[in-house]
Design a protein around this motif. Sequence first.
Motif, PDB file in Angstrom:
ATOM      1  N   ASP A 268      60.617  29.541  74.374  1.00 26.78           N
ATOM      2  CA  ASP A 268      60.427  30.389  75.544  1.00 26.78           C
ATOM      3  C   ASP A 268      58.964  30.556  75.938  1.00 26.78           C
ATOM      4  OD1 ASP A 268      63.274  31.368  75.926  1.00 26.78           O
ATOM      5  OD2 ASP A 268      62.914  31.903  73.834  1.00 26.78           O
ATOM      6  N   LEU A 269      58.052  30.327  74.985  1.00 25.66           N
ATOM      7  CA  LEU A 269      56.638  30.580  75.252  1.00 25.66           C
ATOM      8  C   LEU A 269      55.758  29.655  74.440  1.00 25.66           C
ATOM      9  CD1 LEU A 269      54.295  32.450  76.352  1.00 25.66           C
ATOM     10  CD2 LEU A 269      54.566  33.741  74.222  1.00 25.66           C
ATOM     11  N   LEU A 270      54.742  29.121  75.095  1.00 21.59           N
ATOM     12  CA  LEU A 270      53.633  28.446  74.414  1.00 21.59           C
ATOM     13  C   LEU A 270      52.344  29.141  74.807  1.00 21.59           C
ATOM     14  CD1 LEU A 270      52.048  26.151  72.954  1.00 21.59           C
ATOM     15  CD2 LEU A 270      52.173  24.869  75.117  1.00 21.59           C
ATOM     16  N   PHE A 271      51.588  29.615  73.810  1.00 22.59           N
ATOM     17  CA  PHE A 271      50.217  30.067  74.073  1.00 22.59           C
ATOM     18  C   PHE A 271      49.299  28.971  73.571  1.00 22.59           C
ATOM     19  CE2 PHE A 271      46.522  32.993  72.774  1.00 22.59           C
ATOM     20  CZ  PHE A 271      45.876  32.775  73.977  1.00 22.59           C
ATOM     21  N   ASN A 272      48.742  28.228  74.505  1.00 23.72           N
ATOM     22  CA  ASN A 272      47.866  27.094  74.241  1.00 23.72           C
ATOM     23  C   ASN A 272      46.461  27.623  73.998  1.00 23.72           C
ATOM     24  OD1 ASN A 272      48.296  24.310  74.072  1.00 23.72           O
ATOM     25  ND2 ASN A 272      48.877  24.136  76.216  1.00 23.72           N
ATOM     26  N   ASN A 273      46.155  27.940  72.760  1.00 20.40           N
ATOM     27  CA  ASN A 273      44.915  28.636  72.446  1.00 20.40           C
ATOM     28  C   ASN A 273      43.883  27.778  71.722  1.00 20.40           C
ATOM     29  OD1 ASN A 273      43.188  31.081  71.608  1.00 20.40           O
ATOM     30  ND2 ASN A 273      43.891  30.282  69.643  1.00 20.40           N
ATOM     31  N   ALA A 274      44.324  26.788  70.955  1.00 22.57           N
ATOM     32  CA  ALA A 274      43.400  26.031  70.105  1.00 22.57           C
ATOM     33  C   ALA A 274      42.279  25.400  70.924  1.00 22.57           C
ATOM     34  CB  ALA A 274      44.160  24.948  69.341  1.00 22.57           C
ATOM     35  N   GLY A 275      41.083  25.420  70.370  1.00 25.26           N
ATOM     36  CA  GLY A 275      39.945  24.814  71.058  1.00 25.26           C
ATOM     37  C   GLY A 275      38.694  24.929  70.212  1.00 25.26           C
ATOM     38  N   ARG A 276      37.619  24.346  70.712  1.00 25.41           N
ATOM     39  CA  ARG A 276      36.351  24.392  69.994  1.00 25.41           C
ATOM     40  C   ARG A 276      35.210  24.253  70.994  1.00 25.41           C
ATOM     41  NH1 ARG A 276      34.292  18.705  67.653  1.00 25.41           N
ATOM     42  NH2 ARG A 276      32.384  19.702  68.418  1.00 25.41           N
ATOM     43  N   GLY A 277      34.018  24.558  70.527  1.00 24.42           N
ATOM     44  CA  GLY A 277      32.818  24.360  71.311  1.00 24.42           C
ATOM     45  C   GLY A 277      31.916  23.351  70.626  1.00 24.42           C
ATOM     46  N   ALA A 278      30.676  23.294  71.053  1.00 21.61           N
ATOM     47  CA  ALA A 278      29.676  22.409  70.463  1.00 21.61           C
ATOM     48  C   ALA A 278      28.333  23.130  70.508  1.00 21.61           C
ATOM     49  CB  ALA A 278      29.606  21.088  71.225  1.00 21.61           C
TER      50      ALA A 278
ATOM     51  N   ASN B 227      40.136  20.783  73.444  1.00 21.01           N
ATOM     52  CA  ASN B 227      40.326  21.713  74.557  1.00 21.01           C
ATOM     53  C   ASN B 227      41.196  21.172  75.680  1.00 21.01           C
ATOM     54  OD1 ASN B 227      38.461  23.066  73.017  1.00 21.01           O
ATOM     55  ND2 ASN B 227      36.958  23.322  74.650  1.00 21.01           N
ATOM     56  N   LEU B 228      41.091  19.870  75.945  1.00 24.02           N
ATOM     57  CA  LEU B 228      41.822  19.303  77.070  1.00 24.02           C
ATOM     58  C   LEU B 228      43.002  18.455  76.604  1.00 24.02           C
ATOM     59  CD1 LEU B 228      42.192  18.963  80.064  1.00 24.02           C
ATOM     60  CD2 LEU B 228      40.470  17.135  80.038  1.00 24.02           C
ATOM     61  N   ASP B 229      42.731  17.469  75.751  1.00 23.98           N
ATOM     62  CA  ASP B 229      43.838  16.641  75.263  1.00 23.98           C
ATOM     63  C   ASP B 229      44.858  17.504  74.527  1.00 23.98           C
ATOM     64  OD1 ASP B 229      42.524  14.431  76.268  1.00 23.98           O
ATOM     65  OD2 ASP B 229      41.788  13.734  74.320  1.00 23.98           O
ATOM     66  N   GLY B 230      44.383  18.381  73.651  1.00 21.14           N
ATOM     67  CA  GLY B 230      45.294  19.219  72.886  1.00 21.14           C
ATOM     68  C   GLY B 230      46.113  20.142  73.767  1.00 21.14           C
TER      69      GLY B 230
ATOM     70  N   ILE C  98      54.211  28.916  79.848  1.00 25.56           N
ATOM     71  CA  ILE C  98      53.071  28.319  79.161  1.00 25.56           C
ATOM     72  C   ILE C  98      51.829  29.101  79.565  1.00 25.56           C
ATOM     73  CG2 ILE C  98      51.625  26.255  78.931  1.00 25.56           C
ATOM     74  CD1 ILE C  98      54.203  24.617  79.522  1.00 25.56           C
ATOM     75  N   ILE C  99      51.139  29.666  78.586  1.00 24.74           N
ATOM     76  CA  ILE C  99      49.895  30.389  78.834  1.00 24.74           C
ATOM     77  C   ILE C  99      48.759  29.586  78.222  1.00 24.74           C
ATOM     78  CG2 ILE C  99      48.601  32.527  78.503  1.00 24.74           C
ATOM     79  CD1 ILE C  99      51.268  33.986  78.135  1.00 24.74           C
ATOM     80  N   ASN C 100      47.808  29.176  79.047  1.00 25.67           N
ATOM     81  CA  ASN C 100      46.655  28.412  78.583  1.00 25.67           C
ATOM     82  C   ASN C 100      45.447  29.328  78.417  1.00 25.67           C
ATOM     83  OD1 ASN C 100      48.027  25.909  78.656  1.00 25.67           O
ATOM     84  ND2 ASN C 100      47.627  25.705  80.840  1.00 25.67           N
ATOM     85  N   ASN C 101      44.712  29.129  77.339  1.00 21.51           N
ATOM     86  CA  ASN C 101      43.469  29.863  77.123  1.00 21.51           C
ATOM     87  C   ASN C 101      42.366  29.173  77.913  1.00 21.51           C
ATOM     88  OD1 ASN C 101      41.170  31.140  76.238  1.00 21.51           O
ATOM     89  ND2 ASN C 101      41.725  31.099  74.073  1.00 21.51           N
ATOM     90  N   GLY C 102      41.949  29.800  78.984  1.00 21.57           N
ATOM     91  CA  GLY C 102      40.825  29.286  79.753  1.00 21.57           C
ATOM     92  C   GLY C 102      39.542  29.813  79.139  1.00 21.57           C
ATOM     93  N   SER C 103      38.728  30.453  79.924  1.00 21.90           N
ATOM     94  CA  SER C 103      37.487  31.047  79.437  1.00 21.90           C
ATOM     95  C   SER C 103      36.730  31.579  80.632  1.00 21.90           C
ATOM     96  CB  SER C 103      36.635  30.001  78.719  1.00 21.90           C
ATOM     97  OG  SER C 103      35.353  30.513  78.408  1.00 21.90           O
ATOM     98  N   ILE C 104      35.828  32.512  80.378  1.00 25.77           N
ATOM     99  CA  ILE C 104      34.850  32.857  81.406  1.00 25.77           C
ATOM    100  C   ILE C 104      34.141  31.589  81.888  1.00 25.77           C
ATOM    101  CG2 ILE C 104      32.697  34.105  81.835  1.00 25.77           C
ATOM    102  CD1 ILE C 104      35.052  35.969  81.662  1.00 25.77           C
ATOM    103  N   SER C 105      33.978  30.627  80.979  1.00 22.81           N
ATOM    104  CA  SER C 105      33.291  29.379  81.327  1.00 22.81           C
ATOM    105  C   SER C 105      34.095  28.495  82.265  1.00 22.81           C
ATOM    106  CB  SER C 105      32.935  28.598  80.051  1.00 22.81           C
ATOM    107  OG  SER C 105      31.975  29.302  79.302  1.00 22.81           O
TER     108      SER C 105
ATOM    109  N   LYS D 218      37.108  23.502  80.200  1.00 24.02           N
ATOM    110  CA  LYS D 218      37.749  24.739  80.642  1.00 24.02           C
ATOM    111  C   LYS D 218      38.012  24.725  82.150  1.00 24.02           C
ATOM    112  CE  LYS D 218      38.266  26.668  76.669  1.00 24.02           C
ATOM    113  NZ  LYS D 218      39.627  26.873  76.110  1.00 24.02           N
ATOM    114  N   HIS D 219      37.149  24.063  82.922  1.00 13.09           N
ATOM    115  CA  HIS D 219      37.465  23.865  84.341  1.00 13.09           C
ATOM    116  C   HIS D 219      38.710  22.988  84.480  1.00 13.09           C
ATOM    117  CE1 HIS D 219      33.621  25.686  85.371  1.00 13.09           C
ATOM    118  NE2 HIS D 219      33.879  25.501  86.651  1.00 13.09           N
ATOM    119  N   ALA D 220      38.827  21.977  83.626  1.00 12.60           N
ATOM    120  CA  ALA D 220      39.985  21.093  83.677  1.00 12.60           C
ATOM    121  C   ALA D 220      41.269  21.834  83.308  1.00 12.60           C
ATOM    122  CB  ALA D 220      39.776  19.904  82.747  1.00 12.60           C
ATOM    123  N   VAL D 221      41.189  22.765  82.367  1.00 11.92           N
ATOM    124  CA  VAL D 221      42.358  23.552  81.994  1.00 11.92           C
ATOM    125  C   VAL D 221      42.890  24.330  83.204  1.00 11.92           C
ATOM    126  CG1 VAL D 221      43.115  25.559  80.632  1.00 11.92           C
ATOM    127  CG2 VAL D 221      41.860  23.701  79.534  1.00 11.92           C
TER     128      VAL D 221
END
Length: 246
Positions: free
Chosen positions: A78-88, A108-111, A133-140, A155-158
């Motif tokens: 019923d729900l996916l929270f797409n949260n996994a990601g990383r920075g550099a 961040n994008l492929d995953g 489906i809830i995607n974790n975007g960002s202020i960025s 994050k723009h692509a998300v």
Amino acid sequence: MADRYAVVTGAGTGIGRAAAQALLAEGWMVAVLGRRLEPLEETIAGHGRGVAIPADVGDRAQVEAAFAQIKERFGRLDLLFNNAGRGAPAVDFDELPLEDWRGVVAANLDGTFYCAQAAYRIMKHQSPKGGRIINNGSISAHAPRPGAAAYTATKHAVTGLTKQIALDGRKHDITASQIDIGNAATPMTERMTKGVLQPDGSMMVEPRMDVAHVGRTVAHMASMPLDANIPFLTIMATKMPWLGRG
């Protein structure tokens, strides 16, 4: 809520852990995904409605195997929270190593794409069909930080991916949302307590907020019926530099 089933990625720490625990507290069955089993088990400790599945979201084969296990165990999603990601590490644009670019894009994008597509397939063919489906975007996704080309681009692509899922999913009762989070207190933002680079070249300690607020917000978005949606939501530390960036 006894018959509602969710997946949270990147659930071993931080925002993912907070969201998973908020959903568990509201009675959801929750599969938590992440690269390491031990933190996932810590997230669901004391909850009989959680299941830990180690998986690297940047590896399509691992994602497909994880969602096959989820479908077999839950029977629906019923729900996916797409949260996994990383920075550099923050570097000037021309100094960004290719391996860092590719690593951030993979997470961040492929995953996000791999997990959303796997969830979409389950939601499309189950009965009754549909899901969120809830995607974790960002202020960025709106305003970049200095030296963060890979993170900002993904994050723009998300944001574009979120809009596309919401559009394509209409006929299947699948909806998509994006939560843009600013300065939640997690291991990823610990550096902000020592000062981070600002656009004017200065260093500034930035305020953070309790990550539990984010978890409860995700749970609220998830609780809505499928005929209603919050397509984009921003939650941030009140005094962080974003509205005006300073």
